[in-house]
Design a protein around this motif. Structure first.
Motif, PDB file in Angstrom:
ATOM      1  N   ALA A 229       1.010  -1.151   0.164  1.00  0.00           N
ATOM      2  CA  ALA A 229      -0.271   0.403   0.201  1.00  0.00           C
ATOM      3  C   ALA A 229       1.009   1.421   0.166  1.00  0.00           C
ATOM      4  O   ALA A 229       0.845   2.368  -0.670  1.00  0.00           O
ATOM      5  CB  ALA A 229      -0.837   0.189   1.663  1.00  0.00           C
ATOM      6  N   VAL A 230       1.765   1.421   0.737  1.00  0.00           N
ATOM      7  CA  VAL A 230       2.906   2.502   1.224  1.00  0.00           C
ATOM      8  C   VAL A 230       3.714   2.537  -0.225  1.00  0.00           C
ATOM      9  O   VAL A 230       3.627   3.554  -1.456  1.00  0.00           O
ATOM     10  CB  VAL A 230       3.972   2.247   2.290  1.00  0.00           C
ATOM     11  N   ALA A 231       4.122   1.860  -1.317  1.00  0.00           N
ATOM     12  CA  ALA A 231       4.608   1.689  -2.516  1.00  0.00           C
ATOM     13  C   ALA A 231       3.568   2.133  -3.255  1.00  0.00           C
ATOM     14  O   ALA A 231       4.229   2.792  -4.446  1.00  0.00           O
ATOM     15  CB  ALA A 231       5.110   0.458  -2.540  1.00  0.00           C
ATOM     16  N   ALA A 232       2.302   1.184  -3.373  1.00  0.00           N
ATOM     17  CA  ALA A 232       2.106   1.961  -4.686  1.00  0.00           C
ATOM     18  C   ALA A 232       1.518   3.520  -4.118  1.00  0.00           C
ATOM     19  O   ALA A 232       1.258   4.131  -4.802  1.00  0.00           O
ATOM     20  CB  ALA A 232       0.567   0.912  -4.618  1.00  0.00           C
ATOM     21  N   LEU A 233       0.951   3.773  -3.339  1.00  0.00           N
ATOM     22  CA  LEU A 233       0.747   5.264  -2.500  1.00  0.00           C
ATOM     23  C   LEU A 233       1.583   6.319  -3.513  1.00  0.00           C
ATOM     24  O   LEU A 233       1.693   7.174  -3.967  1.00  0.00           O
ATOM     25  CB  LEU A 233       0.238   5.221  -1.755  1.00  0.00           C
ATOM     26  N   ASN A 234       2.279   5.796  -3.297  1.00  0.00           N
ATOM     27  CA  ASN A 234       3.940   6.893  -3.537  1.00  0.00           C
ATOM     28  C   ASN A 234       3.915   6.708  -5.028  1.00  0.00           C
ATOM     29  O   ASN A 234       4.360   7.936  -5.788  1.00  0.00           O
ATOM     30  CB  ASN A 234       5.668   6.262  -3.112  1.00  0.00           C
ATOM     31  N   LEU A 235       3.618   5.586  -5.662  1.00  0.00           N
ATOM     32  CA  LEU A 235       4.057   5.678  -7.293  1.00  0.00           C
ATOM     33  C   LEU A 235       2.778   6.456  -7.784  1.00  0.00           C
ATOM     34  O   LEU A 235       2.823   6.979  -8.321  1.00  0.00           O
ATOM     35  CB  LEU A 235       4.041   3.968  -7.860  1.00  0.00           C
ATOM     36  N   PHE A 236       1.922   5.844  -7.164  1.00  0.00           N
ATOM     37  CA  PHE A 236       0.676   6.771  -8.316  1.00  0.00           C
ATOM     38  C   PHE A 236       0.206   7.765  -7.771  1.00  0.00           C
ATOM     39  O   PHE A 236       0.061   9.407  -8.578  1.00  0.00           O
ATOM     40  CB  PHE A 236      -0.666   6.061  -7.645  1.00  0.00           C
ATOM     41  N   ALA A 237       1.055   8.581  -6.758  1.00  0.00           N
ATOM     42  CA  ALA A 237       0.646   9.982  -6.705  1.00  0.00           C
ATOM     43  C   ALA A 237       2.014  10.938  -7.584  1.00  0.00           C
ATOM     44  O   ALA A 237       1.752  11.684  -8.137  1.00  0.00           O
ATOM     45  CB  ALA A 237       1.255  10.261  -5.432  1.00  0.00           C
ATOM     46  N   ASP A 238       2.567  10.064  -7.948  1.00  0.00           N
ATOM     47  CA  ASP A 238       4.100  10.687  -8.994  1.00  0.00           C
ATOM     48  C   ASP A 238       3.485  10.079 -10.222  1.00  0.00           C
ATOM     49  O   ASP A 238       3.690  10.838 -10.933  1.00  0.00           O
ATOM     50  CB  ASP A 238       5.632   9.698  -8.691  1.00  0.00           C
ATOM     51  N   LEU A 239       3.165   9.117 -11.072  1.00  0.00           N
ATOM     52  CA  LEU A 239       2.248   8.791 -11.903  1.00  0.00           C
ATOM     53  C   LEU A 239       0.919  10.162 -12.070  1.00  0.00           C
ATOM     54  O   LEU A 239       0.885  10.272 -13.208  1.00  0.00           O
ATOM     55  CB  LEU A 239       2.505   7.189 -12.187  1.00  0.00           C
ATOM     56  N   TYR A 240      -0.106  10.083 -11.041  1.00  0.00           N
ATOM     57  CA  TYR A 240      -1.462  10.267 -11.286  1.00  0.00           C
ATOM     58  C   TYR A 240      -1.406  11.097 -10.762  1.00  0.00           C
ATOM     59  O   TYR A 240      -2.235  12.299 -11.086  1.00  0.00           O
ATOM     60  CB  TYR A 240      -2.237   9.390 -10.969  1.00  0.00           C
ATOM     61  N   GLY A 241      -0.864  12.150  -9.800  1.00  0.00           N
ATOM     62  CA  GLY A 241      -1.078  13.383  -9.524  1.00  0.00           C
ATOM     63  C   GLY A 241      -1.249  13.213  -7.176  1.00  0.00           C
ATOM     64  O   GLY A 241      -1.561  11.886  -7.329  1.00  0.00           O
ATOM     65  N   SER A 242      -1.367  14.606  -6.970  1.00  0.00           N
ATOM     66  CA  SER A 242      -1.009  14.198  -5.855  1.00  0.00           C
ATOM     67  C   SER A 242      -2.354  13.504  -5.088  1.00  0.00           C
ATOM     68  O   SER A 242      -3.212  13.376  -5.250  1.00  0.00           O
ATOM     69  CB  SER A 242      -1.349  15.731  -4.590  1.00  0.00           C
ATOM     70  N   TYR A 243      -1.998  13.255  -3.552  1.00  0.00           N
ATOM     71  CA  TYR A 243      -3.207  12.538  -2.759  1.00  0.00           C
ATOM     72  C   TYR A 243      -3.192  13.319  -1.792  1.00  0.00           C
ATOM     73  O   TYR A 243      -2.572  13.809  -1.109  1.00  0.00           O
ATOM     74  CB  TYR A 243      -2.409  11.267  -2.097  1.00  0.00           C
ATOM     75  N   PRO A 244      -4.933  13.394  -1.259  1.00  0.00           N
ATOM     76  CA  PRO A 244      -5.734  14.605  -0.642  1.00  0.00           C
ATOM     77  C   PRO A 244      -5.906  14.538   0.683  1.00  0.00           C
ATOM     78  O   PRO A 244      -5.737  15.767   1.534  1.00  0.00           O
ATOM     79  CB  PRO A 244      -6.041  14.763  -1.106  1.00  0.00           C
ATOM     80  N   TYR A 245      -5.439  13.174   0.933  1.00  0.00           N
ATOM     81  CA  TYR A 245      -5.901  13.434   2.630  1.00  0.00           C
ATOM     82  C   TYR A 245      -4.348  13.354   3.265  1.00  0.00           C
ATOM     83  O   TYR A 245      -3.377  12.485   2.766  1.00  0.00           O
ATOM     84  CB  TYR A 245      -6.801  12.170   3.374  1.00  0.00           C
ATOM     85  N   ASP A 246      -4.548  13.424   4.585  1.00  0.00           N
ATOM     86  CA  ASP A 246      -3.107  12.779   4.934  1.00  0.00           C
ATOM     87  C   ASP A 246      -3.117  11.351   5.895  1.00  0.00           C
ATOM     88  O   ASP A 246      -2.509  10.780   6.656  1.00  0.00           O
ATOM     89  CB  ASP A 246      -3.098  14.034   6.027  1.00  0.00           C
ATOM     90  N   ARG A 247      -4.371  10.196   5.445  1.00  0.00           N
ATOM     91  CA  ARG A 247      -4.245   9.117   6.333  1.00  0.00           C
ATOM     92  C   ARG A 247      -4.674   8.146   5.022  1.00  0.00           C
ATOM     93  O   ARG A 247      -5.964   9.038   3.986  1.00  0.00           O
ATOM     94  CB  ARG A 247      -5.607   9.480   7.117  1.00  0.00           C
TER      95      ARG A 247
END
Ligand SMILES: [Zn+2]
Length: 434
Positions: A229-247
């Motif tokens: 989940a951590v690696a996917a969140l990092n990768l997809f934020a890089d490729l697709y744009g920011s993630y809006p929450y802090d959790r």
């Protein structure tokens, strides 16, 4: 704003909800329509009262299936807003029971109670119409406009080892467990018996990923899900744009497969149980898939009944994108295991209503969808491909996209170059005007 009280012993929830709706269109509205998914089957949702604030005249509210139509005593003018208050009770169904038993995100088992899509939500609008898709047991059908949620849940008869988990800003207040989540499609809570929490930071420590698993789940499966989940969140934020929450909440579910919500996703318990220490597993794939839905469902909404490929094909292909980054030796295995072994057929742009079985639906929309996206990427090149997806995510952030919006984000010359691929995979190779 929702204030709810759950009697855990009775599995009955009573709620008082305020909904504020602003008319952003250029014509006045004489009705407000809400989507009431829990009323897809009898005996679950019981509407008690609908009142329009500041109105003395009585309004008429008609609930038919998942569609609640409220007639407004005076038309709602452009730019004006109206507040409805609703009172209702929900009898939470047992997971596995009834036609929607597989969809246990609104349901309970002996150790988990999930509260997703249990409240009336203002329906989306398109072309001057309210959109309330008919719920069926294949796929998802919701079309949810982004909104700000403030939910407080009190629980009676809660067993001591049960905890409440929810997304967004969490606090304990006199009203109970309070969660505030801005710009979300819905707000989803889960109650679990002896949930084991593990956490890890993502996106340079700006987001905490919280995983909740059952007591009996092996630690190595929990570690793999959290790491993925951590690696996917990092990768997809890089490729697709920011993630809006802090959790970001990841929950092991007692219902099958997995399911996406805003800031919270479920990964099926069977994938934790079948994990044998090898990352080439559904646990890895489904965890990455559900995280990808934070972009393709949560950030960019879509009509999951008419255009399910817009979220499912992109989330399925994101599994491959994830493996390319984190486990490059597994990419051939993925095509074979996840896609080609099913010999998928069918149009990628099918509606959910065209399938009799979940398998046929997944084959056409998810698996052919992944083949389609891969063919597009090979034709236009990796750089242009991800630039296209990021443009689409940025343009349609917080909105509800149709296929035309996806194609509008692609450079016209690349759109023309991919005509043949669209002809091969889609029923409708030329989109309607956006
Ligand atoms: Zn999915």
């Amino acid at each position: 704003m929702i204030r709810a009280e759950l009697d855990y012993a009775l599995k009955r929830l009573g709620a008082h909800q305020h909904v504020t709706f602003r008319n952003t269109e250029e014509t006045s509205l004489d009705q407000l329509v809400l989507y009431v998914l829990p009323n897809r089957e009898p005996g679950v949702f019981h509407l008690e009262d609908v009142v329009i604030a500041e109105e003395t005249g009585t309004s008429e509210a008609i609930l038919e299936g998942a569609r609640l139509t409220v007639s407004l005593p005076t038309p709602l003018q452009p730019g004006c807003q109206v507040t409805l208050s609703l009172d209702y009770t929900v009898d939470i169904p047992r997971m596995g029971a009834g036609p929607f038993g597989r969809q246990g995100y609104l349901g309970y088992s002996d150790r988990q109670l999930n509260l997703a899509l249990w409240f009336p939500a203002v329906a989306a609008r398109a072309e001057g119409q309210w959109i309330t898709p008919v719920p069926i047991t294949v796929g998802e059908q919701t079309v949810l406009p982004a909104a700000d949620f403030d939910l407080c849940l009190a629980v009676e008869n809660l067993p001591p080892a049960m905890t409440v988990v929810g997304p967004g800003t969490a606090s304990r207040e006199s009203c109970g467990w309070r969660y505030q989540l801005a710009n979300a499609r819905e707000i989803t809570l889960s109650l679990g018996d002896n949930y084991r929490q593990t956490v890890a930071p993502a996106l340079d420590g700006t987001v905490m990923v919280e995983l909740y698993t059952f007591e009996s789940t092996p630690a190595e499966a929990a570690e793999q899900a959290l790491h993925t989940a951590v690696a996917a969140l990092n990768l997809f934020a890089d490729l697709y744009g920011s993630y809006p929450y802090d959790r970001l909440i990841i929950l092991e579910s007692d219902f099958p497969d997995g399911m996406e919500f805003s800031g919270l996703v479920y990964v099926g318990g069977e994938w934790f149980r079948s994990y044998r220490g090898d990352p080439a597993s559904y646990l890895t794939l489904i965890t990455a898939h559900e995280v990808a839905h934070q972009w393709w469902y949560h950030r960019v909404g879509n009509d999951q009944s008419r255009h399910p490929w817009l979220d499912e094909a992109l989330s399925t292909y994101s599994e491959y994108v994830f493996l390319q980054e984190s486990y490059p030796p597994l990419v051939d295995w993925w095509w074979d295991f996840r896609v080609n072994s099913f010999h998928p057929t069918g149009f990628v742009d099918s509606t959910v209503y065209e399938f009799n079985t979940v398998r046929d639906y997944i084959n056409a929309v998810y698996l052919r969808g992944a083949q389609f996206l891969h063919a597009l990427r090979q034709e236009i090149g990796t750089e242009a491909f991800f630039a296209w997806l990021q443009t689409y995510a940025t343009n349609m952030s917080g909105q509800i996209a149709a296929p035309a919006d996806l194609w509008a984000a692609l450079e016209p010359k690349l759109f023309d170059r991919t005509e043949e691929i669209r002809q091969t995979f889609l029923r409708q190779a030329q989109p309607d005007a956006p």
